[in-house]
Scaffold this active site. Sequence first.
Site, PDB file in Angstrom:
ATOM      1  N   TRP A 130      20.653  27.212  22.859  1.00 14.01           N
ATOM      2  CA  TRP A 130      19.334  27.833  22.701  1.00 14.01           C
ATOM      3  C   TRP A 130      18.359  27.196  23.697  1.00 14.01           C
ATOM      4  O   TRP A 130      18.337  25.966  23.841  1.00 14.01           O
ATOM      5  CB  TRP A 130      18.875  27.614  21.265  1.00 14.01           C
ATOM      6  N   ASP A 211      22.208  21.765  13.607  1.00 10.29           N
ATOM      7  CA  ASP A 211      21.044  22.648  13.642  1.00 10.29           C
ATOM      8  C   ASP A 211      21.352  23.909  12.822  1.00 10.29           C
ATOM      9  O   ASP A 211      22.145  24.753  13.236  1.00 10.29           O
ATOM     10  CB  ASP A 211      20.718  23.003  15.100  1.00 10.29           C
ATOM     11  N   LYS A 246      14.032  32.390   9.923  1.00 10.07           N
ATOM     12  CA  LYS A 246      14.788  33.642   9.970  1.00 10.07           C
ATOM     13  C   LYS A 246      15.221  34.093   8.575  1.00 10.07           C
ATOM     14  O   LYS A 246      15.033  35.239   8.206  1.00 10.07           O
ATOM     15  CB  LYS A 246      16.034  33.495  10.847  1.00 10.07           C
TER      16      LYS A 246
HETATM   17  C1  LIG Z   1      19.256  27.571  17.244  1.00 12.49           C
HETATM   18  C2  LIG Z   1      17.860  27.464  16.720  1.00 12.49           C
HETATM   19  N1  LIG Z   1      17.451  26.313  16.195  1.00 12.49           N
HETATM   20  C3  LIG Z   1      16.222  26.163  15.690  1.00 12.49           C
HETATM   21  C4  LIG Z   1      15.307  27.182  15.704  1.00 12.49           C
HETATM   22  C5  LIG Z   1      13.976  26.858  15.133  1.00 12.49           C
HETATM   23  O1  LIG Z   1      13.162  27.826  14.695  1.00 12.49           O
HETATM   24  P1  LIG Z   1      11.749  27.563  14.027  1.00 12.49           P
HETATM   25  O2  LIG Z   1      11.112  26.366  14.650  1.00 12.49           O
HETATM   26  O3  LIG Z   1      11.000  28.807  14.313  1.00 12.49           O
HETATM   27  O4  LIG Z   1      11.984  27.351  12.564  1.00 12.49           O
HETATM   28  C6  LIG Z   1      15.681  28.424  16.261  1.00 12.49           C
HETATM   29  C7  LIG Z   1      14.756  29.544  16.353  1.00 12.49           C
HETATM   30  O5  LIG Z   1      14.899  30.478  17.069  1.00 12.49           O
HETATM   31  C8  LIG Z   1      16.999  28.557  16.768  1.00 12.49           C
HETATM   32  O6  LIG Z   1      17.434  29.703  17.300  1.00 12.49           O
END
Ligand SMILES: Cc1ncc(COP(=O)(O)O)c(C=O)c1O
Length: 402
Positions: A130, A211, A246
Amino acid sequence: MFTQLTRLNADSILGLMAKFRADSHPGKVDLGVGVFRDLDGHTPILDCVRRAEQEVLAAQTTKSYVAAAGREEFNSSVEALVLGADHAARRDRRARTVQAPGGCGALRVGAELIRAAASSVTVHVSDPTWGNHMPLLGSSGLKLERYPYYDAPSHQLRFEAMLERLERVSAGDVVLIHACCHNPTGADLSLSQWETLAALLERRRLLPFLDMAYQGFGAGLEADAAGIRLVAARVPEALIAVSFSKNLGLYRERVGALICIGENEDRANAMLSHVLQIARGIYSMPPDHGAAIAAHIFATAALKDDWIRELDGVRNRIADMRNLLAEQLRLATGDKTFDFIRSQRGMFSLLGVSSAAVDRLREQHHIYMLGDSRMNLAGIMPHNAAYVAQAVAETIALERAA
Ligand SMILES: Cc1ncc(COP(=O)(O)O)c(C=O)c1O
């Protein structure tokens, strides 16, 4: 002072969103931004969230501070949801959980904790990973390297190469692992691969930093956590960054948590004390509103049942669109090249085409995806799947002919 700063380029996703908005073509398709969409193209507020929010607000009597670790009931429910209520790390009182501002907040605080404990270790992230992992972990000053994970042109997991690399990294290094629904590839490890990996992490004394951003998007809340539960049961220490952006659709409310597993109760308490100090020095306390909603859902049987049902709906919609797009691609290309889309998990897959093909899809066909050809399958709709498939078939035929 600030006259020295030169203007930075816009983040590539934000730049792509701006281009999409500026495109006046009526048939344009957004496969770029990483949020869920329903069949109307809308990112909905879940029903269980709407109801929980009203109840939370009706019961709230103060806006005074909660605590540096956030809500205790939220933290304990998150631990049970992610690890399972009866996980050995919980039984042995080796797990400590603090609320964090989204998964990003948890990843950043986790990185700072690692730096406080061992500033010279390297964090190994999957290739590809990511886009925000590098800045989130790298900003803490930790060294980053990549381990092989997935080969986009052949659509294959590179598990043997991954193991080979992790056999050679320094003992004590950190391995960042996507818990499920790998972003951007959609390619997850099988349970037996998780077992092999867990044994390697234990033997080589590597710290897993897991994660978990899509629990429930792959195969269900329990099944999606199976791999990381297995790792957490095997190793003495682990960190888990959890996001509810999500799976509860609470994106803007910034709801997440960091689970710290220590070698024993004392070590876990020491980890917690550092996490609280780190958080204090960055944002002091996590936002409460979204976590209050989440905690209320987790603790109320009827709301939790509704959440699970709604999450099933989200997962089924993505699976339907995976099947539909794969089928349309078969029809458009006359071969099975894109069948892998069917079996991958979560919102994302890499189409596996060149960046020139990605540009062509955007400029000629008004189909927007990230530069590495990451598609958000939630941008596929019954009315645009054939159009997308046809455009992809034309684009790759042109590339092959060139
Ligand atoms: C792989 C991954 N880790 C962590 C996150 C963290 O998301 P957030 O900070 O919006 O909770 C995301 C969001 O797209 C993600 O795709």
